[in-house]
Design a protein around this motif. Structure first.
Motif, PDB file in Angstrom:
ATOM      1  N   GLN A 179      30.449  39.820  33.501  1.00  0.00           N
ATOM      2  CA  GLN A 179      31.183  38.853  32.619  1.00  0.00           C
ATOM      3  C   GLN A 179      32.837  39.500  32.594  1.00  0.00           C
ATOM      4  OE1 GLN A 179      29.668  36.379  31.844  1.00  0.00           O
ATOM      5  NE2 GLN A 179      28.024  37.527  32.833  1.00  0.00           N
ATOM      6  N   ALA A 180      33.027  40.456  32.555  1.00  0.00           N
ATOM      7  CA  ALA A 180      34.604  41.074  32.352  1.00  0.00           C
ATOM      8  C   ALA A 180      35.182  40.469  33.618  1.00  0.00           C
ATOM      9  CB  ALA A 180      34.402  42.536  32.359  1.00  0.00           C
ATOM     10  N   VAL A 181      34.776  40.630  34.785  1.00  0.00           N
ATOM     11  CA  VAL A 181      35.358  40.435  36.115  1.00  0.00           C
ATOM     12  C   VAL A 181      35.620  38.738  36.030  1.00  0.00           C
ATOM     13  CG1 VAL A 181      34.789  40.033  38.526  1.00  0.00           C
ATOM     14  CG2 VAL A 181      34.454  42.030  37.388  1.00  0.00           C
ATOM     15  N   LEU A 182      34.639  37.965  35.458  1.00  0.00           N
ATOM     16  CA  LEU A 182      34.642  36.580  35.622  1.00  0.00           C
ATOM     17  C   LEU A 182      35.902  36.095  34.557  1.00  0.00           C
ATOM     18  CD1 LEU A 182      30.692  35.221  35.851  1.00  0.00           C
ATOM     19  CD2 LEU A 182      32.583  35.437  37.471  1.00  0.00           C
ATOM     20  N   LYS A 183      35.720  37.000  33.336  1.00  0.00           N
ATOM     21  CA  LYS A 183      36.877  36.482  32.467  1.00  0.00           C
ATOM     22  C   LYS A 183      38.133  37.002  32.809  1.00  0.00           C
ATOM     23  CE  LYS A 183      37.784  37.223  27.442  1.00  0.00           C
ATOM     24  NZ  LYS A 183      37.327  37.919  26.075  1.00  0.00           N
ATOM     25  N   SER A 184      38.287  38.161  33.581  1.00  0.00           N
ATOM     26  CA  SER A 184      39.836  38.495  33.762  1.00  0.00           C
ATOM     27  C   SER A 184      40.229  37.782  34.883  1.00  0.00           C
ATOM     28  CB  SER A 184      39.601  39.859  34.411  1.00  0.00           C
ATOM     29  OG  SER A 184      38.865  39.843  35.837  1.00  0.00           O
ATOM     30  N   ARG A 185      39.659  36.941  35.826  1.00  0.00           N
ATOM     31  CA  ARG A 185      40.298  36.042  36.627  1.00  0.00           C
ATOM     32  C   ARG A 185      40.786  34.698  36.245  1.00  0.00           C
ATOM     33  NH1 ARG A 185      35.532  36.722  41.447  1.00  0.00           N
ATOM     34  NH2 ARG A 185      36.355  38.672  41.968  1.00  0.00           N
ATOM     35  N   GLY A 186      40.468  34.273  35.194  1.00  0.00           N
ATOM     36  CA  GLY A 186      40.995  33.294  34.526  1.00  0.00           C
ATOM     37  C   GLY A 186      40.846  31.945  35.283  1.00  0.00           C
ATOM     38  N   ASP A 187      41.717  30.954  34.805  1.00  0.00           N
ATOM     39  CA  ASP A 187      41.817  29.711  35.407  1.00  0.00           C
ATOM     40  C   ASP A 187      42.302  29.527  36.800  1.00  0.00           C
ATOM     41  OD1 ASP A 187      43.142  28.051  32.424  1.00  0.00           O
ATOM     42  OD2 ASP A 187      40.958  28.723  33.025  1.00  0.00           O
ATOM     43  N   LYS A 188      42.831  30.550  37.543  1.00  0.00           N
ATOM     44  CA  LYS A 188      43.254  30.413  38.800  1.00  0.00           C
ATOM     45  C   LYS A 188      42.047  30.504  39.814  1.00  0.00           C
ATOM     46  CE  LYS A 188      44.056  35.281  39.649  1.00  0.00           C
ATOM     47  NZ  LYS A 188      45.064  36.441  40.270  1.00  0.00           N
ATOM     48  N   TYR A 189      40.889  30.942  39.262  1.00  0.00           N
ATOM     49  CA  TYR A 189      39.689  30.982  40.122  1.00  0.00           C
ATOM     50  C   TYR A 189      38.944  29.890  39.813  1.00  0.00           C
ATOM     51  CZ  TYR A 189      40.988  35.706  42.107  1.00  0.00           C
ATOM     52  OH  TYR A 189      41.283  36.801  42.389  1.00  0.00           O
ATOM     53  N   ARG A 190      39.338  28.839  38.989  1.00  0.00           N
ATOM     54  CA  ARG A 190      38.286  27.653  38.451  1.00  0.00           C
ATOM     55  C   ARG A 190      38.527  26.460  39.367  1.00  0.00           C
ATOM     56  NH1 ARG A 190      35.827  28.823  33.923  1.00  0.00           N
ATOM     57  NH2 ARG A 190      36.659  30.649  32.498  1.00  0.00           N
ATOM     58  N   THR A 191      39.266  26.628  40.339  1.00  0.00           N
ATOM     59  CA  THR A 191      39.411  25.327  41.286  1.00  0.00           C
ATOM     60  C   THR A 191      38.508  25.463  42.341  1.00  0.00           C
ATOM     61  OG1 THR A 191      41.077  26.582  42.540  1.00  0.00           O
ATOM     62  CG2 THR A 191      42.163  25.053  40.837  1.00  0.00           C
ATOM     63  N   LYS A 192      37.979  24.492  42.920  1.00  0.00           N
ATOM     64  CA  LYS A 192      37.215  24.395  43.912  1.00  0.00           C
ATOM     65  C   LYS A 192      37.720  24.785  45.217  1.00  0.00           C
ATOM     66  CE  LYS A 192      33.866  21.552  46.520  1.00  0.00           C
ATOM     67  NZ  LYS A 192      33.509  20.057  46.640  1.00  0.00           N
ATOM     68  N   GLU A 193      37.173  26.006  45.905  1.00  0.00           N
ATOM     69  CA  GLU A 193      37.708  26.759  47.141  1.00  0.00           C
ATOM     70  C   GLU A 193      37.351  25.320  48.243  1.00  0.00           C
ATOM     71  OE1 GLU A 193      38.102  30.512  48.584  1.00  0.00           O
ATOM     72  OE2 GLU A 193      37.733  30.810  46.551  1.00  0.00           O
ATOM     73  N   LYS A 194      38.168  24.992  49.305  1.00  0.00           N
ATOM     74  CA  LYS A 194      38.032  24.268  50.397  1.00  0.00           C
ATOM     75  C   LYS A 194      37.089  24.591  51.265  1.00  0.00           C
ATOM     76  CE  LYS A 194      42.383  21.866  50.146  1.00  0.00           C
ATOM     77  NZ  LYS A 194      43.704  21.687  50.805  1.00  0.00           N
ATOM     78  N   VAL A 195      36.206  23.846  51.777  1.00  0.00           N
ATOM     79  CA  VAL A 195      35.243  24.495  52.929  1.00  0.00           C
ATOM     80  C   VAL A 195      36.028  25.076  54.086  1.00  0.00           C
ATOM     81  CG1 VAL A 195      33.467  23.812  54.640  1.00  0.00           C
ATOM     82  CG2 VAL A 195      33.597  22.872  52.164  1.00  0.00           C
ATOM     83  N   GLY A 196      35.873  25.960  54.612  1.00  0.00           N
ATOM     84  CA  GLY A 196      36.406  26.753  55.746  1.00  0.00           C
ATOM     85  C   GLY A 196      37.739  27.495  55.389  1.00  0.00           C
ATOM     86  N   SER A 197      37.841  27.734  53.818  1.00  0.00           N
ATOM     87  CA  SER A 197      39.202  28.594  53.567  1.00  0.00           C
ATOM     88  C   SER A 197      39.050  29.787  53.842  1.00  0.00           C
ATOM     89  CB  SER A 197      39.314  28.407  51.925  1.00  0.00           C
ATOM     90  OG  SER A 197      38.230  28.871  51.330  1.00  0.00           O
ATOM     91  N   GLY A 198      38.060  30.148  54.568  1.00  0.00           N
ATOM     92  CA  GLY A 198      38.262  31.597  55.025  1.00  0.00           C
ATOM     93  C   GLY A 198      38.815  31.778  56.401  1.00  0.00           C
ATOM     94  N   ASP A 199      39.499  30.890  56.846  1.00  0.00           N
ATOM     95  CA  ASP A 199      40.211  30.773  58.211  1.00  0.00           C
ATOM     96  C   ASP A 199      41.540  31.428  57.887  1.00  0.00           C
ATOM     97  OD1 ASP A 199      41.645  29.133  56.851  1.00  0.00           O
ATOM     98  OD2 ASP A 199      41.103  27.366  58.261  1.00  0.00           O
ATOM     99  N   LEU A 200      42.334  31.488  58.944  1.00  0.00           N
ATOM    100  CA  LEU A 200      43.752  32.147  58.884  1.00  0.00           C
ATOM    101  C   LEU A 200      44.812  31.481  57.888  1.00  0.00           C
ATOM    102  CD1 LEU A 200      44.001  33.135  62.538  1.00  0.00           C
ATOM    103  CD2 LEU A 200      43.256  34.461  60.787  1.00  0.00           C
ATOM    104  N   THR A 201      44.449  30.365  57.419  1.00  0.00           N
ATOM    105  CA  THR A 201      45.480  29.856  56.072  1.00  0.00           C
ATOM    106  C   THR A 201      45.319  30.747  55.149  1.00  0.00           C
ATOM    107  OG1 THR A 201      44.687  27.759  56.622  1.00  0.00           O
ATOM    108  CG2 THR A 201      45.603  27.924  54.439  1.00  0.00           C
TER     109      THR A 201
END
Length: 554
Positions: free
Chosen positions: A302-324
């Protein structure tokens, strides 16, 4: 006075309506209702315009909210039928107010209601309506008795650690057993051998390896891991359970669903109702099952989830693990993938995605200043140079794994016991000393006080991170990865790769934080903080000066 429409007869457009309640009827009731409808259609010569089936829908549900019937009660479908047919009045509703509203709606639109159990019913006859209202009152009383019985049963199940039904918490499933006090078979929640491992995986990746929830969602969807409800339907189908939903809908994991699942107190075995933890007779949180996570692990998550805040609440695009996010232009903007087509010739048609490039993100944008360094960079060339630079700089460094070791921390339990003591103390003030409830509460208070003393004696060993060598270098791991996995690795280390010059006379710069070696343990499977923006800008300015000097010297 409204003139009654002609009574239903041969050729009347009739809508057949069927319904069963999940709690009280088997699915065979729908089949019986259909047979009665077919017989009436043949006997009276009706023209059936629709067959509405609302399976497992309570008689208390408003007509407008009925999954199948609701759309037939409003325009334009309400104009497609002249009479509505049911086997019994309660197939429409068991709520007396809803029944009156239903008759009024039918009357306003000049519709008839056919009740096969009551062939004499006539919506436009006052005496007939009065008798139907009386039946609706009796149906409403029956419905209220069912609701009360269900509430009492659910309350009794909760107090005795039984499962009252509904959706399983992710990580758990139900198991049938013989309940001796009732002499009947009941259900209880147990740890599911499949989904509980996924909960442990989610905890490890987020807390120990630094994954974002967005990355975890993308990974689980890519692996086609079933959501909580779909998994429950899947198990129901495998075990051949009756009167339950067995249709797997293929719902994808979402960021919200993942956060909700990871935030539930059921993961530590606590029973929750409407968001509130249910307290047991001893004034402590009630346990319904063995926990999947310890209290310390759940707190860390819960501490990790809370510390990240809104910047982690957007949906990550599929394939965002590439070199972008790894490749940058010298102007400081990201480079993105771009594919162009080979032109058609007389002997060969157009070949799509023939030329793969990396472009500065300012290239396609019209609202940004043009980048003086913007060029198209062949992907094959950039990847080869990036691989060579990374392996030369970091290839021999050993990957270290940093794992979370929960310690012996009794503080949460101490706080719960203290709250229990306070609640019991307040309870004592409400009873006389000779009241049996006073004696029972006093005994519990003595037990809690003794437990509190024992807990406060125990040493508190804080949770800690333990770093261990894996014996694997980044060079070896690199060779085992595809480029999407390599992209996650590079972003985890905070590596940036800058292209300058031209593809024919290129200059490449590999940039990483000064403490990349210390941060390397996270890159075995996760993400650490990216390169500080201020440091990044200084690096860009530095390389721009280098390029300027090279050009001046030439």
């Amino acid at each position: 006075m409204q003139i009654a429409p002609p009574k239903p007869g041969a050729g009347t457009r009739v809508l057949g309506v069927r319904r069963i309640s999940h709690d009280t009827e088997a699915s065979s009731a729908l089949v019986r209702q259909k047979k009665e409808h077919d017989a009436a259609e043949k006997r009276f010569g009706f023209h059936m315009v629709g067959d509405v089936e609302d399976a497992t829908v309570s008689g208390s549900v408003n007509l407008a909210d009925r999954p199948s019937l609701g759309k037939w009660m409003v325009s334009p479908k309400i104009h497609e039928w002249e009479a509505l047919m049911v086997t019994a009045q309660d197939r429409i509703t068991r709520d007396d107010w809803e029944w009156m509203a239903f008759l009024l709606l039918c009357r306003e639109h000049g519709k008839h209601v056919i009740i096969l159990e009551e062939p004499s019913f006539d919506l436009y006859d006052r005496s007939s309506r009065m008798m139907s209202h009386f039946r609706s009152y009796k149906d409403s009383e029956y419905l209220d008795s069912i609701k009360k019985k269900k509430r009492d049963q659910v309350q009794d199940f909760r107090e005795n650690g039984l499962w009252p039904g509904g959706n399983w918490p992710f990580g758990y499933r139900t198991e049938k057993f013989f309940h001796e006090p009732s002499g009947k078979f009941r259900w209880k929640l147990v740890i599911d051998p499949v989904t509980s491992k996924l909960v442990r995986e989610a905890y490890s990746r987020i807390v120990e390896q630094g994954w974002t929830t967005g990355r975890l969602v993308s990974d689980w969807n890519k692996r086609k891991i079933l959501t909580a409800r779909d998994y429950q339907r899947h198990v129901n189908a495998l075990e051949g359970r009756e009167n339950v939903n067995v249709e797997v809908k293929g719902t994808l994991w979402s960021h919200r669903a993942m956060l909700t699942m990871l935030s539930k107190r059921q993961l530590i075995g606590q029973r929750v109702h409407k968001g509130e933890v249910i307290m047991g007779p001893d004034s402590l949180p009630q346990k319904f099952c063995d926990p999947i996570l310890t209290q310390a692990e759940w707190d860390a998550l819960q501490a990790v989830l809370k510390s990240r805040g809104d910047k982690y609440r957007t949906k990550e695009k599929v394939g965002s693990g590439d070199l972008t996010g790894v490749l940058y232009c010298l102007c400081g903007r990201k480079q993105h993938e771009l594919y162009t087509n080979k032109k058609a010739t007389k002997t060969q048609p157009v070949i799509k995605n023939y030329y793969p490039y990396f472009w500065c993100s300012s290239k396609p944008a019209t609202n940004l200043d043009a980048c003086e360094w913007s060029k198209c960079w062949p992907q094959k060339q950039v990847k080869a140079e990036l691989e060579s630079a990374f392996l030369h700089r970091l290839g021999n460094i050993e990957i270290k794994h940093k794992s979370f070791k929960p310690g012996v921390d009794n503080r949460p339990q101490i706080e719960e016991v203290k709250k229990g003591v306070d609640r019991l103390t307040s309870r004592l003030l409400k009873f006389d000393e000779d009241d049996p409830r006073y004696i029972a509460a006093e005994k519990l208070l003595e037990d809690h006080t003794a437990t509190l003393k024992e807990l406060e004696k125990n040493p508190v060993v804080p949770s800690r991170w333990v770093e261990e060598g894996t014996g694997v270098t980044f060079g070896k791991r690199w060779g085992e990865m595809d480029w999407e996995q390599r992209g996650w690795l590079l972003k985890g280390l905070g590596v940036r790769f800058i292209s300058a010059g031209t593809p024919k006379e290129p200059m490449y710069f590999l940039v990483h934080p000064d403490d990349v070696v210390e941060k390397a343990h996270h890159a075995a499977g996760g993400i650490v903080d990216a390169l500080n923006q201020e440091v990044w800008l200084k690096k860009v300015e530095e390389f721009q000066r280098i390029v300027a000097k090279i050009q001046l010297a030439a």
